[in-house]
Design a protein around this motif. Structure first.
Motif, PDB file in Angstrom:
ATOM      1  N   HIS A 173       9.718  -4.739  25.554  1.00 51.64           N
ATOM      2  CA  HIS A 173      10.779  -3.854  25.417  1.00 51.64           C
ATOM      3  C   HIS A 173      10.737  -3.379  26.850  1.00 51.64           C
ATOM      4  CE1 HIS A 173      11.898  -0.673  22.965  1.00 51.64           C
ATOM      5  NE2 HIS A 173      11.232   0.147  23.633  1.00 51.64           N
ATOM      6  N   LEU A 174       9.342  -3.108  27.962  1.00 54.44           N
ATOM      7  CA  LEU A 174       9.912  -2.633  28.689  1.00 54.44           C
ATOM      8  C   LEU A 174      10.122  -2.886  29.631  1.00 54.44           C
ATOM      9  CD1 LEU A 174       6.047  -0.275  28.631  1.00 54.44           C
ATOM     10  CD2 LEU A 174       9.109   0.534  27.858  1.00 54.44           C
ATOM     11  N   LYS A 175      10.390  -3.768  29.658  1.00 49.12           N
ATOM     12  CA  LYS A 175      10.988  -5.467  30.929  1.00 49.12           C
ATOM     13  C   LYS A 175      12.552  -4.960  32.428  1.00 49.12           C
ATOM     14  CE  LYS A 175      12.723  -9.863  32.222  1.00 49.12           C
ATOM     15  NZ  LYS A 175      12.819 -11.366  30.910  1.00 49.12           N
ATOM     16  N   VAL A 195       1.184  -6.266  23.118  1.00 50.57           N
ATOM     17  CA  VAL A 195       0.956  -6.127  24.495  1.00 50.57           C
ATOM     18  C   VAL A 195       2.056  -7.511  24.630  1.00 50.57           C
ATOM     19  CG1 VAL A 195       0.084  -6.766  26.581  1.00 50.57           C
ATOM     20  CG2 VAL A 195      -1.427  -5.021  25.270  1.00 50.57           C
ATOM     21  N   THR A 196       2.495  -7.747  24.363  1.00 50.31           N
ATOM     22  CA  THR A 196       3.606  -8.997  24.650  1.00 50.31           C
ATOM     23  C   THR A 196       4.613  -7.958  24.572  1.00 50.31           C
ATOM     24  OG1 THR A 196       1.874 -10.873  24.705  1.00 50.31           O
ATOM     25  CG2 THR A 196       4.690 -10.969  24.599  1.00 50.31           C
ATOM     26  N   ALA A 197       4.760  -7.570  23.321  1.00 47.82           N
ATOM     27  CA  ALA A 197       6.111  -7.430  22.633  1.00 47.82           C
ATOM     28  C   ALA A 197       6.235  -5.358  23.392  1.00 47.82           C
ATOM     29  CB  ALA A 197       5.967  -6.773  21.254  1.00 47.82           C
ATOM     30  N   LEU A 198       5.790  -4.752  24.002  1.00 50.58           N
ATOM     31  CA  LEU A 198       5.571  -4.155  24.882  1.00 50.58           C
ATOM     32  C   LEU A 198       6.416  -4.138  26.273  1.00 50.58           C
ATOM     33  CD1 LEU A 198       2.454  -1.503  23.836  1.00 50.58           C
ATOM     34  CD2 LEU A 198       5.331  -1.686  23.472  1.00 50.58           C
ATOM     35  N   ARG A 199       5.019  -5.157  26.723  1.00 46.68           N
ATOM     36  CA  ARG A 199       6.427  -5.620  28.096  1.00 46.68           C
ATOM     37  C   ARG A 199       7.530  -6.038  27.676  1.00 46.68           C
ATOM     38  NH1 ARG A 199       0.821  -8.951  29.853  1.00 46.68           N
ATOM     39  NH2 ARG A 199      -0.015  -6.726  30.967  1.00 46.68           N
ATOM     40  N   LEU A 201      13.274  -1.483  32.166  1.00 45.72           N
ATOM     41  CA  LEU A 201      12.601  -0.552  33.233  1.00 45.72           C
ATOM     42  C   LEU A 201      11.944  -0.388  33.856  1.00 45.72           C
ATOM     43  CD1 LEU A 201      12.361   2.764  33.120  1.00 45.72           C
ATOM     44  CD2 LEU A 201       9.632   3.055  31.951  1.00 45.72           C
ATOM     45  N   MET A 202      11.051  -1.695  33.800  1.00 44.37           N
ATOM     46  CA  MET A 202      10.910  -2.558  35.282  1.00 44.37           C
ATOM     47  C   MET A 202      11.279  -2.978  35.904  1.00 44.37           C
ATOM     48  SD  MET A 202       7.522  -1.495  34.905  1.00 44.37           S
ATOM     49  CE  MET A 202       6.288  -0.821  33.268  1.00 44.37           C
ATOM     50  N   GLU A 203      11.926  -3.353  35.876  1.00 44.66           N
ATOM     51  CA  GLU A 203      12.827  -4.182  36.918  1.00 44.66           C
ATOM     52  C   GLU A 203      14.001  -3.207  37.704  1.00 44.66           C
ATOM     53  OE1 GLU A 203      15.192  -6.714  34.493  1.00 44.66           O
ATOM     54  OE2 GLU A 203      13.673  -8.613  33.856  1.00 44.66           O
ATOM     55  N   LYS A 204      14.250  -2.015  37.307  1.00 48.78           N
ATOM     56  CA  LYS A 204      14.785  -0.848  38.546  1.00 48.78           C
ATOM     57  C   LYS A 204      13.596  -0.532  39.130  1.00 48.78           C
ATOM     58  CE  LYS A 204      17.497   0.239  34.207  1.00 48.78           C
ATOM     59  NZ  LYS A 204      18.031   1.353  33.580  1.00 48.78           N
TER      60      LYS A 204
END
Length: 130
Positions: free
Chosen positions: A123-125, A117-121, A127-130
């Motif tokens: 990886h998607l960091k 889960v940490t690795a996925l977060r 994308l979430m900031e946009k």
């Protein structure tokens, strides 16, 4: 306190399903590592190297998850054999050992999932900031 021979047998179905899930996780991650290794050989990217390192840790954890799951099953069967031979105290200790192995296996599973889960977060960091 007495322990019936059927009690250790209750772990069979649960442990078998857990081992199947662990094996599926292992095979999926191994396939991802093989793909990333090919990409890393071409690009030598630090990000890919770190992903492979993370996945390698997860593969090691899964190996230990499987080890303790198999040990749980082994101790359950051995407890049943000992109970069949009317050695109650030994059977109780073996069954307790199998439960302890199951707990360790599940704890390692939780650790492996939290790493995932940490690795996925991470990886998607972006994308979430946009």
């Amino acid at each position: 306190m007495t322990l019936e021979i059927q009690t250790p047998a209750l772990l069979f179905s649960a442990t078998s399903l857990i081992l199947l899930a662990y094996t599926n996780r292992f095979l999926t991650i191994a396939q991802i590592v093989r793909g990333l290794k090919k990409t890393y050989d071409q690009e030598h990217s630090k990000d890919i190297f770190l992903q492979i390192k993370n996945l390698n840790l997860r593969l090691s954890l899964i190996r230990y998850m499987q080890l303790f799951g198999v040990l749980c099953l082994f101790l359950s069967v051995f407890a049943m054999l000992v109970l069949f031979l009317n050695f109650q105290v030994v059977g109780i200790y073996l069954f307790a050992g199998s439960l302890l192995c199951l707990l360790i296996s599940l704890g390692l599973s939780f650790w492996e999932i939290s790493i995932s889960v940490t690795a996925l977060r991470l990886h998607l960091k972006d994308l979430m900031e946009k």
